[in-house]
Design an enzyme around this catalytic site. Structure first.
Site, PDB file in Angstrom:
ATOM      1  CD  GLU A  58     -10.683  -9.267   9.595  1.00 54.22           C
ATOM      2  OE1 GLU A  58     -11.017  -8.069   9.638  1.00 54.22           O
ATOM      3  OE2 GLU A  58      -9.659  -9.666   9.009  1.00 54.22           O
ATOM      4  CG  ASP A  69       2.696  -2.806   8.257  1.00 54.26           C
ATOM      5  OD1 ASP A  69       1.936  -1.923   8.672  1.00 54.26           O
ATOM      6  OD2 ASP A  69       2.296  -3.858   7.719  1.00 54.26           O
ATOM      7  CG  PHE A 126      -2.034  -0.999   1.136  1.00 51.80           C
ATOM      8  CD1 PHE A 126      -3.106  -0.815   0.279  1.00 51.80           C
ATOM      9  CD2 PHE A 126      -2.010  -2.143   1.910  1.00 51.80           C
ATOM     10  CE1 PHE A 126      -4.129  -1.748   0.195  1.00 51.80           C
ATOM     11  CE2 PHE A 126      -3.026  -3.077   1.838  1.00 51.80           C
ATOM     12  CZ  PHE A 126      -4.085  -2.875   0.975  1.00 51.80           C
ATOM     13  CB  ALA A 183      -4.615  -0.730   4.120  1.00 51.38           C
TER      14      ALA A 183
END
Length: 453
Positions: free
Chosen positions: A166, A295, A11, A311
């Site tokens: 998730e 990151d 990203f 992101a």
């Protein structure tokens, strides 16, 4: 023209390249993969909802028409004195450097666990996890020993951050809904989904009311949530929590990340996770021609809280680093980075999510899921990707179907599996009673996939 080299096509790196594409510079992007990957949806590849091509796009197709040179190579370090990027098979000179090589899995000093508990950072990781999950059901369908079958149908996720939550919710839906009626000898609903978190709650960075809601939703889906539980060992047969043993064919690691090792070559202080303490302008201290974003960067917001490893933050940092390079080219002073927090969400299952929008508005349930869906569609690269993902999500939502249930790679045979003794219920500490055997061990190299990237 000045040569700007960008390391990493995630990203942050992609956004920096797009921002500089029309600038009076020679631009090169280096990545070990030939594609940009939409990492927030990797778990949907791992759980057979989406195909890899729906969340990835070739870097040359994205940047080539804009005149950006793309180099496929492994970066081994940076020589800041010589202004060189060191590659495994060469080097690149730079005038300005943007490092956006991201993060990888961290097993907290237990790297041998990687073989048995893959993390989720790449397409290869997602496909391997999908393979293990689907194979576990296939092997259980043919297994006649009920204790072996139970071990095959135990799925353990370690780490209850957004990725772990998730994954757990999606695996629960697979067992309860998607695979219903697919098998004759087993009931997929007998699968045991176990989510383990070392801290006292799931989604530790969220407020208590949202984490409580997330836990209740997970448990309603059938997930066994265990907080305050420390994993002490993982092997090919299962997971140890202290002296307790859980026999499991499939273990997934979602407990920690470590910064890319490229940071160590810069010769500057790093934080505990190996990230670079960057200046407010996103440069390496003492090096105004080297920027670190995404990151790999450690930077605080105005209120002293860290900029999150999300992101949207990476994209904003990549764009800001590019803007500061343009300012330097124009002879203007660089400006500090300010993060605009649009919110963060964690999906718990079909139509369920929790999140915070603009740092103040809490959302749960279907509204949070809808906001998550919209945000992720907007960030996807390309119209085709958005359309394909939207159609697959609509199909999955209406039918509970998983359209990407394809097993790749060599499939093990039952006669390649052997047993090692453990307690009769498959949950306690191992014993020497071979008649109560239920721990699963591979006797073939085919069942030992390579360590995750």
């Amino acid at each position: 023209m000045p040569h700007v080299v960008i390391l990493g096509g995630g990203f942050a790196g992609l956004r920096a390249a797009q921002q500089l594409a029309k600038a009076p510079v020679r631009l090169t992007l280096v990545d070990r993969h030939n594609h940009h990957l939409f990492q927030p949806l990797l778990y949907q590849v791992a759980t057979a909802t989406l195909s890899p091509s729906e969340i990835a796009a070739p870097l040359r197709a994205l940047l080539g028409p804009q005149g950006v040179a793309v180099v496929l190579a492994d970066v081994t370090g940076v020589d800041t004195a010589g202004k060189r990027v060191l590659l495994s098979d060469g080097e690149l000179k730079y005038d300005y450097l943007v490092i956006a090589t991201g993060a990888t899995h961290s097993y907290f000093g237990n790297d041998q666990w990687a073989r048995h508990a893959p993390g989720l950072k790449s397409i290869e990781d997602a496909v391997e996890i999908r393979r293990r999950v689907l194979l576990a059901y296939e092997l259980a369908e043919r297994e006649t020993d009920p204790r072996m079958r139970k071990a095959l149908l135990n799925f353990v996720i370690i780490g209850a951050g957004p990725t772990g939550v998730e994954m757990a919710g999606s695996l629960a839906e697979i067992s309860r809904k998607s695979l219903s009626g697919d098998f004759k000898n087993i009931d997929p609903r007998d699968a045991r989904i176990i989510l383990i978190e070392g801290l006292g709650k799931v989604l530790p960075v969220y407020p208590d009311d949202l984490t409580d809601k997330a836990r209740r939703t997970l448990e309603k889906l059938g997930v066994e949530v265990r907080t305050g539980a420390r994993v002490t060992n993982i092997d090919e047969t299962g997971v140890y929590i202290g002296t307790e043993f859980i026999a499991a064919r499939t273990v997934i690691w979602a407990a920690g990340v470590a910064a890319s090792p490229v940071a160590r070559s810069l010769g500057v202080p790093l934080d505990r996770a190996g990230r670079v303490h960057v200046t407010p302008q996103l440069t390496v201290p003492g090096l105004e021609d080297v920027f670190v974003v995404g990151d790999l960067a450690s930077i605080n917001q105005e209120d002293g809280t860290p900029v999150p490893g999300l992101a949207p933050a990476a994209m904003q940092e990549g764009k800001h680093a590019a803007s500061n390079i343009l300012r330097r080219l124009r002879g203007e002073p660089m400006v500090p980075f300010k993060y605009w927090d649009r919110g963060s969400y964690a999906v718990i299952g079909r139509g369920h999510a929790v999140g915070i929008a603009f740092r103040r508005f809490k959302q749960t349930g279907f509204p949070a899921w809808g906001a998550w869906l919209f945000i992720h569609l907007m960030f996807l690269i390309g119209f085709r990707s958005k359309l394909a993902v939207m159609l697959n999500w609509a199909y999955s939502y209406l039918t509970f179907g998983k359209s990407a249930r394809i097993i790749t790679g060599p499939a093990p045979r039952l006669d390649q599996l052997t047993l090692v003794a453990s307690s009769p219920d498959g949950k306690g500490a191992p014993t020497d009673d071979t008649e109560g055997a239920s721990r699963l061990v591979s006797s073939s190299n085919e069942l030992a996939p390579p360590s995750p990237h």
